[in-house]
Design an enzyme around this catalytic site. Structure first.
Site, mmCIF file in Angstrom:
data_model
loop_
_atom_site.group_PDB
_atom_site.id
_atom_site.type_symbol
_atom_site.label_atom_id
_atom_site.label_comp_id
_atom_site.label_asym_id
_atom_site.label_seq_id
_atom_site.Cartn_x
_atom_site.Cartn_y
_atom_site.Cartn_z
ATOM 1 N N ALA A 96 12.159 1.064 2.812
ATOM 2 C CA ALA A 96 12.955 -0.045 2.271
ATOM 3 C C ALA A 96 14.088 -0.487 3.193
ATOM 4 O O ALA A 96 14.427 -1.668 3.244
ATOM 5 C CB ALA A 96 13.530 0.350 0.914
ATOM 6 N N GLN A 156 5.918 1.784 3.726
ATOM 7 C CA GLN A 156 5.986 2.070 2.293
ATOM 8 C C GLN A 156 6.286 0.787 1.522
ATOM 9 O O GLN A 156 6.282 0.785 0.305
ATOM 10 C CB GLN A 156 7.132 3.056 2.006
ATOM 11 C CG GLN A 156 6.979 4.420 2.639
ATOM 12 C CD GLN A 156 8.242 5.249 2.401
ATOM 13 O OE1 GLN A 156 9.177 5.240 3.193
ATOM 14 N NE2 GLN A 156 8.273 5.977 1.308
ATOM 15 N N ASP A 181 6.446 -5.636 0.653
ATOM 16 C CA ASP A 181 7.000 -6.988 0.807
ATOM 17 C C ASP A 181 6.280 -7.876 1.832
ATOM 18 O O ASP A 181 6.645 -9.031 2.013
ATOM 19 C CB ASP A 181 8.496 -6.914 1.122
ATOM 20 C CG ASP A 181 8.797 -6.074 2.361
ATOM 21 O OD1 ASP A 181 7.978 -6.068 3.299
ATOM 22 O OD2 ASP A 181 9.848 -5.417 2.385
ATOM 23 N N HIS A 231 1.531 1.813 0.065
ATOM 24 C CA HIS A 231 1.613 1.513 -1.365
ATOM 25 C C HIS A 231 0.977 0.172 -1.707
ATOM 26 O O HIS A 231 1.226 -0.370 -2.777
ATOM 27 C CB HIS A 231 3.076 1.528 -1.835
ATOM 28 C CG HIS A 231 3.753 2.847 -1.607
ATOM 29 N ND1 HIS A 231 5.115 3.001 -1.542
ATOM 30 C CD2 HIS A 231 3.234 4.089 -1.415
ATOM 31 C CE1 HIS A 231 5.408 4.275 -1.308
ATOM 32 N NE2 HIS A 231 4.292 4.954 -1.223
ATOM 33 N N CYS A 262 -13.209 -8.329 -14.150
ATOM 34 C CA CYS A 262 -14.453 -8.558 -13.380
ATOM 35 C C CYS A 262 -14.377 -7.997 -11.964
ATOM 36 O O CYS A 262 -15.347 -8.037 -11.222
ATOM 37 C CB CYS A 262 -14.817 -10.041 -13.363
ATOM 38 S SG CYS A 262 -13.749 -11.032 -12.285
ATOM 39 N N SER A 293 14.193 7.213 3.568
ATOM 40 C CA SER A 293 14.878 8.482 3.312
ATOM 41 C C SER A 293 13.856 9.609 3.162
ATOM 42 O O SER A 293 14.217 10.756 2.961
ATOM 43 C CB SER A 293 15.714 8.366 2.031
ATOM 44 O OG SER A 293 14.892 7.925 0.977
HETATM 45 ZN ZN ZN Z 1 -11.993 -11.736 -13.658
#
Ligand code: ZN
Length: 255
Positions: A25, A104, A107, A122, A133, A200
């Site tokens: 971050a 991590q 964004d 992530h 679907c 961190s």
């Molecule tokens: Zn769908």
């Protein structure tokens, strides 16, 4: 003053063959993205509970909670620009020195800056999958999410055009497996210099990765880091862009 003077850090970079970067971050906070958990983070200012926002069971039961967060988050992200450090990493990739970035962050700022090899531990908002679907949509931007949420009727949700199911970004939620971990491990094993920037190292699996390599490791983070001291590890408690602008003065690659 520093445990590794900027000039020494530049010398390490100048003489390396294969650099890998792990980001958290902290690399995005100076772009204006508040650390979710920091004092100005959305978790705090808007009282979102991270355990609910990114929880797959909550999403299945009460998807509006996640989309409310996404509405706030994408609103604040759509005008954000990559930082000095983001931009320098592209330069190092173009020079053939930087082999890849493990992040991590969800964004998409590394890709927005132009970095090519980015492993998103992530996941991110750049792709999404219909929960019913299973159709996947790729290449999504923050504007796409803002528009979709703004155009939904009473409450903020994003619905699949084909089947009416809920569209979930391919972010790894609590309770879901981290599929990119093996790829990240392979990349880490190839480096002779690891830079950990703005993390961190409190969250797994990112916290495990620096422990897998015996390569020289430079950790730049404003605040404490959960990693044991060792002779090949350098800890710099400093704002990333401040430190990197000093390092860049001594690098053989200029922006
Ligand atoms: Zn769908």
């Amino acid at each position: 003053m520093y445990s590794l003077e900027p000039q020494k850090c530049a010398e390490l970079l100048n003489s390396s063959k294969s650099v890998v970067v792990l980001t958290g971050a902290g690399i995005s906070t100076s772009a204006g993205i508040p650390d979710f958990r920091g004092p100005q983070g959305l978790y705090v200012t808007r009282k979102y509970d991270p355990e609910k926002v990114f929880n797959i069971e909550w999403f299945q039961r009460e998807p509006k909670y996640f989309y409310e967060f996404t509405k706030d988050f994408t609103d604040c992200l759509k005008n954000i620009k990559p930082t000095f450090t983001h931009n320098y990493l592209i330069r190092l990739e173009q020079a053939g020195l930087l082999k890849g970035i493990i992040t991590q962050n969800i964004d998409i700022l590394h890709q927005a800056a132009g970095s090519k090899n980015v492993i998103e531990l992530h996941g991110s908002y750049s792709s999404a999958t219909c929960q019913t679907c299973k159709q996947q949509i790729k290449g999504l931007t923050y504007n796409w999410w803002c528009d979709k949420i703004a155009s939904s009727n009473s409450s903020p949700v994003v619905i699949c055009q084909k089947c009416g199911g809920y569209i979930k970004p391919d972010i790894v939620f609590f309770g879901e497996p981290v599929t990119a971990y093996e790829e990240a491990e392979l990349l880490i094993n190839k480096c002779d210099l690891l830079l950990v920037l703005g993390s961190s190292l409190n969250v797994t699996p990112a916290s495990i990765l620096p422990r897998l390599t015996s390569a020289t490791t430079v950790i730049v983070n404003k605040g404490e880091v959960s990693l044991q001291a060792s002779p090949q590890r350098y800890f710099i408690n400093e704002d990333l862009d401040v430190y990197f602008s000093k390092v860049s003065e001594h690098l053989k690659w200029k922006l």
